[in-house]
Motif scaffolding. Structure first.
Motif, PDB file in Angstrom:
ATOM      1  N   ASP A  73      -3.648 -57.971  28.567  1.00  0.00           N
ATOM      2  CA  ASP A  73      -2.606 -57.065  29.060  1.00  0.00           C
ATOM      3  C   ASP A  73      -2.148 -56.120  27.954  1.00  0.00           C
ATOM      4  N   ALA A  74      -1.921 -56.671  26.762  1.00  0.00           N
ATOM      5  CA  ALA A  74      -1.459 -55.840  25.644  1.00  0.00           C
ATOM      6  C   ALA A  74      -2.533 -54.839  25.225  1.00  0.00           C
ATOM      7  N   GLU A  75      -3.793 -55.262  25.235  1.00  0.00           N
ATOM      8  CA  GLU A  75      -4.864 -54.358  24.827  1.00  0.00           C
ATOM      9  C   GLU A  75      -5.033 -53.221  25.828  1.00  0.00           C
ATOM     10  N   ARG A  76      -4.916 -53.547  27.104  1.00  0.00           N
ATOM     11  CA  ARG A  76      -4.999 -52.483  28.122  1.00  0.00           C
ATOM     12  C   ARG A  76      -3.876 -51.463  27.932  1.00  0.00           C
ATOM     13  N   GLU A  77      -2.682 -51.956  27.615  1.00  0.00           N
ATOM     14  CA  GLU A  77      -1.548 -51.053  27.416  1.00  0.00           C
ATOM     15  C   GLU A  77      -1.773 -50.154  26.204  1.00  0.00           C
ATOM     16  N   ALA A 106      -4.399 -47.572  27.052  1.00  0.00           N
ATOM     17  CA  ALA A 106      -3.869 -46.582  27.990  1.00  0.00           C
ATOM     18  C   ALA A 106      -3.018 -45.538  27.278  1.00  0.00           C
ATOM     19  N   SER A 107      -2.452 -45.913  26.130  1.00  0.00           N
ATOM     20  CA  SER A 107      -1.635 -44.955  25.380  1.00  0.00           C
ATOM     21  C   SER A 107      -2.496 -43.896  24.706  1.00  0.00           C
ATOM     22  N   ASP A 108      -3.836 -44.061  24.816  1.00  0.00           N
ATOM     23  CA  ASP A 108      -4.799 -43.078  24.291  1.00  0.00           C
ATOM     24  C   ASP A 108      -4.612 -42.846  22.808  1.00  0.00           C
ATOM     25  N   ARG A 109      -4.258 -43.939  22.096  1.00  0.00           N
ATOM     26  CA  ARG A 109      -4.167 -43.927  20.648  1.00  0.00           C
ATOM     27  C   ARG A 109      -3.068 -43.009  20.116  1.00  0.00           C
ATOM     28  N   GLN A 110      -2.105 -42.652  20.969  1.00  0.00           N
ATOM     29  CA  GLN A 110      -1.003 -41.813  20.513  1.00  0.00           C
ATOM     30  C   GLN A 110       0.299 -42.591  20.606  1.00  0.00           C
ATOM     31  N   PRO A 111       1.086 -42.692  19.515  1.00  0.00           N
ATOM     32  CA  PRO A 111       2.359 -43.389  19.583  1.00  0.00           C
ATOM     33  C   PRO A 111       3.287 -42.723  20.584  1.00  0.00           C
ATOM     34  N   SER A 112       4.023 -43.527  21.328  1.00  0.00           N
ATOM     35  CA  SER A 112       4.986 -42.986  22.287  1.00  0.00           C
ATOM     36  C   SER A 112       6.169 -42.388  21.536  1.00  0.00           C
TER      37      SER A 112
END
Length: 331
Positions: free
Chosen positions: A309-313, A316-322
């Motif tokens: 679950d954590a890896e999918r999240e 999904a962030s496409d390697r960009q910090p929120s």
């Protein structure tokens, strides 16, 4: 059984062998990027479902593809660490700082990275400053045996092969001492499938003097005797063979530059090391392992679902910090 989706980079994938490998990854549901300069291959041979990058192995496009592969590793480790806000994280053998910086950007954690290399320390600190993470990540020139304090999470990637079998108990004794009661450690290391053995003489003399590749039968007893619990073990079989092949292709593409700086003899030696290591991972007795260690078996969720679950999240962030993570850099 559902296979976790991964990203694969196939170099020379427009040829017959490369396209066959790409097809195999696609058949398992993975995301595939094919990299080829079409010098000997054909665009038509690239599987339709694969992403195609027409570029030479030495190009910036190739470098970007390979960095994506490095992201896969740090993302996988970050997911396993189950990070929470406010945690203190220790990176033993922090190298050039990539993992420590990624963890600081991914979660609201304080990271200490330790190394014995002054050159690595200098560059890691420069990277932290350039990314605005100097307050979140502290890199130190320090032997792990001399470190004091306690940490919620400990991670070590690639350093354990330099510890030596005579020092395994002292290594895990120190991990136990530095780990909080509910803490978690992940040790990522090259290892052997076939039990204890002597280091290859060529590797010992020219590449990694003092290095030793462990078997699980040498590691697990040391873990148990120092009171740690091995709560999870993952074996990565062929992954490093693929990495080594890409390294060798990139090295050959830059042979002239390396020869001018280090000489032809070094280049021949280094290519032999890369080719021999790939062979050992692909056909012989080497693999990579990631071992989870805790002091309390309740320190992590009951099943491995939390990792996926954590890896999918993270992916999904496409390697960009929120936006919330970016606040971390100005703390």
């Amino acid at each position: 059984m559902t296979t976790e989706k991964r990203r694969a980079l196939v170099t020379g994938g427009a040829g017959f062998i490369g396209s066959t490998v790409a097809d195999a990854f696609l058949a398992e549901g993975h995301e595939v990027t094919v990299l080829d300069n079409l010098a000997s291959g054909k665009r038509e041979q690239v599987p339709a479902k694969a992403r195609f990058v027409e570029a030479d192995i030495r190009s910036p496009e190739a470098a970007a593809c390979i960095r994506d592969g490095a992201f896969d590793v740090v993302c996988h480790l970050a997911a396993k660490l189950a990070l929470s806000d406010g945690m203190r994280v220790l990176d033993i053998g922090s190298g050039w700082g990539g993992l420590a910086l990624y963890l600081a950007k991914t979660a609201h954690v304080d990271v200490t990275g330790i190394t014995l290399s002054e050159e690595q320390l200098k560059i890691a600190r420069e990277r932290a400053g350039a990314e605005g993470l100097s307050k979140a990540v502290n890199f130190e020139l320090c032997d792990y045996r001399n470190l004091e304090g306690t940490f919620d999470r400990i991670v070590s990637v690639g350093m354990f092969g330099h510890v030596g079998s005579a020092h395994y108990r002292s290594f895990f004794q120190q991990v136990n001492r530095l780990l909080k009661d509910d803490g978690v450690a992940v040790i990522h290391s090259i290892g052997r499938f076939d039990g204890p053995a002597a280091t290859n003489p060529f590797i010992a003399k020219y590449i990694f003097p003092g290095g030793y590749i462990p078997a699980l039968s040498e590691v697990v007893p040391a873990v148990e005797r120092e009171g740690l619990l091995a709560t999870d073990l993952e074996i990565l079989r062929l992954h490093y063979a693929m990495t080594l092949r890409q390294w060798r292709q990139r090295f050959r593409a830059s042979w002239h530059t390396a020869a001018e700086k280090f000489g032809e003899r070094f280049c021949r030696m280094w290519e032999m090391y890369l080719a021999g290591s790939e062979t050992a991972f692909r056909y012989k007795n080497l693999r990579v392992s990631q071992i989870h260690l805790t002091r309390d078996q309740n320190a992590l969720p009951l099943t491995r679902d939390y990792m996926f679950d954590a890896e999918r999240e993270l992916r999904a962030s496409d390697r960009q910090p929120s936006a919330s993570r970016k606040k971390r850099t100005s703390r």
